[in-house]
Design a protein around this motif. Structure first.
Motif, PDB file in Angstrom:
ATOM      1  N   THR A  37       0.853  -1.194   0.000  1.00  0.00           N
ATOM      2  CA  THR A  37       0.000   0.000   0.000  1.00  0.00           C
ATOM      3  C   THR A  37       0.887   1.241   0.000  1.00  0.00           C
ATOM      4  N   GLY A  38       1.932   1.221   0.803  1.00  0.00           N
ATOM      5  CA  GLY A  38       2.871   2.333   0.832  1.00  0.00           C
ATOM      6  C   GLY A  38       3.512   2.566  -0.526  1.00  0.00           C
ATOM      7  N   LEU A  39       3.930   1.498  -1.188  1.00  0.00           N
ATOM      8  CA  LEU A  39       4.545   1.622  -2.507  1.00  0.00           C
ATOM      9  C   LEU A  39       3.551   2.135  -3.549  1.00  0.00           C
ATOM     10  N   LYS A  40       2.320   1.625  -3.518  1.00  0.00           N
ATOM     11  CA  LYS A  40       1.305   2.078  -4.480  1.00  0.00           C
ATOM     12  C   LYS A  40       1.010   3.563  -4.312  1.00  0.00           C
ATOM     13  N   ILE A  41       0.826   3.992  -3.075  1.00  0.00           N
ATOM     14  CA  ILE A  41       0.540   5.408  -2.824  1.00  0.00           C
ATOM     15  C   ILE A  41       1.741   6.254  -3.235  1.00  0.00           C
ATOM     16  N   GLY A  42       2.927   5.854  -2.820  1.00  0.00           N
ATOM     17  CA  GLY A  42       4.131   6.619  -3.132  1.00  0.00           C
ATOM     18  C   GLY A  42       4.387   6.749  -4.621  1.00  0.00           C
ATOM     19  N   PHE A  43       4.247   5.666  -5.355  1.00  0.00           N
ATOM     20  CA  PHE A  43       4.552   5.725  -6.786  1.00  0.00           C
ATOM     21  C   PHE A  43       3.446   6.396  -7.590  1.00  0.00           C
ATOM     22  N   THR A  44       2.212   6.335  -7.127  1.00  0.00           N
ATOM     23  CA  THR A  44       1.138   7.081  -7.794  1.00  0.00           C
ATOM     24  C   THR A  44       1.386   8.574  -7.627  1.00  0.00           C
ATOM     25  N   GLU A  45       1.843   8.951  -6.440  1.00  0.00           N
ATOM     26  CA  GLU A  45       2.137  10.352  -6.168  1.00  0.00           C
ATOM     27  C   GLU A  45       3.255  10.921  -7.031  1.00  0.00           C
ATOM     28  N   VAL A  46       4.136  10.081  -7.505  1.00  0.00           N
ATOM     29  CA  VAL A  46       5.221  10.578  -8.349  1.00  0.00           C
ATOM     30  C   VAL A  46       4.628  11.379  -9.505  1.00  0.00           C
ATOM     31  N   VAL A  47       3.591  10.856 -10.113  1.00  0.00           N
ATOM     32  CA  VAL A  47       2.980  11.524 -11.261  1.00  0.00           C
ATOM     33  C   VAL A  47       2.190  12.755 -10.815  1.00  0.00           C
ATOM     34  N   THR A  48       1.276  12.579  -9.874  1.00  0.00           N
ATOM     35  CA  THR A  48       0.415  13.704  -9.488  1.00  0.00           C
ATOM     36  C   THR A  48       1.210  14.838  -8.854  1.00  0.00           C
ATOM     37  N   LYS A  49       2.154  14.511  -8.007  1.00  0.00           N
ATOM     38  CA  LYS A  49       2.907  15.552  -7.310  1.00  0.00           C
ATOM     39  C   LYS A  49       3.893  16.279  -8.223  1.00  0.00           C
ATOM     40  N   MET A  50       4.486  15.588  -9.184  1.00  0.00           N
ATOM     41  CA  MET A  50       5.402  16.268 -10.112  1.00  0.00           C
ATOM     42  C   MET A  50       4.644  17.344 -10.889  1.00  0.00           C
ATOM     43  N   ILE A  51       3.465  17.014 -11.335  1.00  0.00           N
ATOM     44  CA  ILE A  51       2.655  17.981 -12.077  1.00  0.00           C
ATOM     45  C   ILE A  51       2.240  19.135 -11.174  1.00  0.00           C
ATOM     46  N   LEU A  52       1.722  18.812 -10.007  1.00  0.00           N
ATOM     47  CA  LEU A  52       1.281  19.857  -9.074  1.00  0.00           C
ATOM     48  C   LEU A  52       2.450  20.741  -8.635  1.00  0.00           C
ATOM     49  N   TYR A  53       3.601  20.143  -8.362  1.00  0.00           N
ATOM     50  CA  TYR A  53       4.767  20.904  -7.900  1.00  0.00           C
ATOM     51  C   TYR A  53       5.256  21.861  -8.977  1.00  0.00           C
ATOM     52  N   TYR A  54       5.300  21.408 -10.214  1.00  0.00           N
ATOM     53  CA  TYR A  54       5.761  22.269 -11.305  1.00  0.00           C
ATOM     54  C   TYR A  54       4.888  23.524 -11.392  1.00  0.00           C
ATOM     55  N   PHE A  55       3.571  23.344 -11.373  1.00  0.00           N
ATOM     56  CA  PHE A  55       2.683  24.503 -11.477  1.00  0.00           C
ATOM     57  C   PHE A  55       2.761  25.386 -10.238  1.00  0.00           C
ATOM     58  N   HIS A  56       2.959  24.786  -9.074  1.00  0.00           N
ATOM     59  CA  HIS A  56       3.145  25.555  -7.846  1.00  0.00           C
ATOM     60  C   HIS A  56       4.385  26.432  -7.970  1.00  0.00           C
ATOM     61  N   GLU A  57       5.478  25.883  -8.478  1.00  0.00           N
ATOM     62  CA  GLU A  57       6.712  26.642  -8.686  1.00  0.00           C
ATOM     63  C   GLU A  57       6.507  27.777  -9.676  1.00  0.00           C
ATOM     64  N   ARG A  58       5.808  27.508 -10.769  1.00  0.00           N
ATOM     65  CA  ARG A  58       5.579  28.543 -11.782  1.00  0.00           C
ATOM     66  C   ARG A  58       4.776  29.702 -11.206  1.00  0.00           C
ATOM     67  N   ILE A  59       3.758  29.392 -10.420  1.00  0.00           N
ATOM     68  CA  ILE A  59       2.936  30.441  -9.802  1.00  0.00           C
ATOM     69  C   ILE A  59       3.783  31.277  -8.852  1.00  0.00           C
ATOM     70  N   TRP A  60       4.573  30.624  -8.003  1.00  0.00           N
ATOM     71  CA  TRP A  60       5.414  31.351  -7.049  1.00  0.00           C
ATOM     72  C   TRP A  60       6.523  32.130  -7.747  1.00  0.00           C
ATOM     73  N   PHE A  61       7.006  31.648  -8.871  1.00  0.00           N
ATOM     74  CA  PHE A  61       8.032  32.367  -9.615  1.00  0.00           C
ATOM     75  C   PHE A  61       7.492  33.713 -10.104  1.00  0.00           C
TER      76      PHE A  61
END
Length: 137
Positions: A37-61
């Motif tokens: 369960t930990g691995l499934k949650i962690g690896f699913t987050e790789v995709v969702t969080k990379m996208i969310l983080y990029y846009f968060h950075e762009r907004i703050w920039f």
């Protein structure tokens, strides 16, 4: 400077995601009692969080907030809110238990706020992807 800053934001997204994913996997495993369960949650987050983080950075920039420790704190808080909601929803869907999602999200608030702040401070010391930097700290 746009292409340079984008490279910086992509590099920051990757380094943060490695740290964040390891934290999520460990917390999800401990809370769910199931390493898969930990691995499934962690690896699913790789995709969702990379996208969310990029846009968060762009907004703050583009935000008109001077470079300072306060700016890093504000970024930490806004990112954590966004990231925690994402984690809670993914953990709920993957585990099938909304309380597991809430527990993982609650634990992450503490660990990820500290880790993110340290990540921001470390990246502040690195000039990769910057033209000229305002020297105020």
């Amino acid at each position: 400077m746009g292409d340079i800053s984008r490279k910086r934001h992509i590099a920051k997204a990757i380094t943060w995601r490695v740290i964040g994913t390891l934290d999520t996997i460990l917390l999800s495993w401990i809370i769910s009692g199931n390493p898969f369960t930990g691995l499934k949650i962690g690896f699913t987050e790789v995709v969702t969080k990379m996208i969310l983080y990029y846009f968060h950075e762009r907004i703050w920039f583009k935000a008109n907030v001077p470079d300072s420790k306060k700016r890093h704190l504000y970024k930490t808080i806004t990112w954590r809110l966004l990231g925690t909601i994402d984690t809670m929803l993914l953990a709920w869907v993957i585990s099938g238990d909304p309380f597991t999602g809430l527990k993982i999200g609650g634990a992450e608030v503490v660990t990820k706020m500290l880790l993110y702040y340290l990540h921001e401070r470390a990246w502040y010391q690195i000039n990769f992807g910057l033209g000229k930097r305002n020297t105020k700290k």
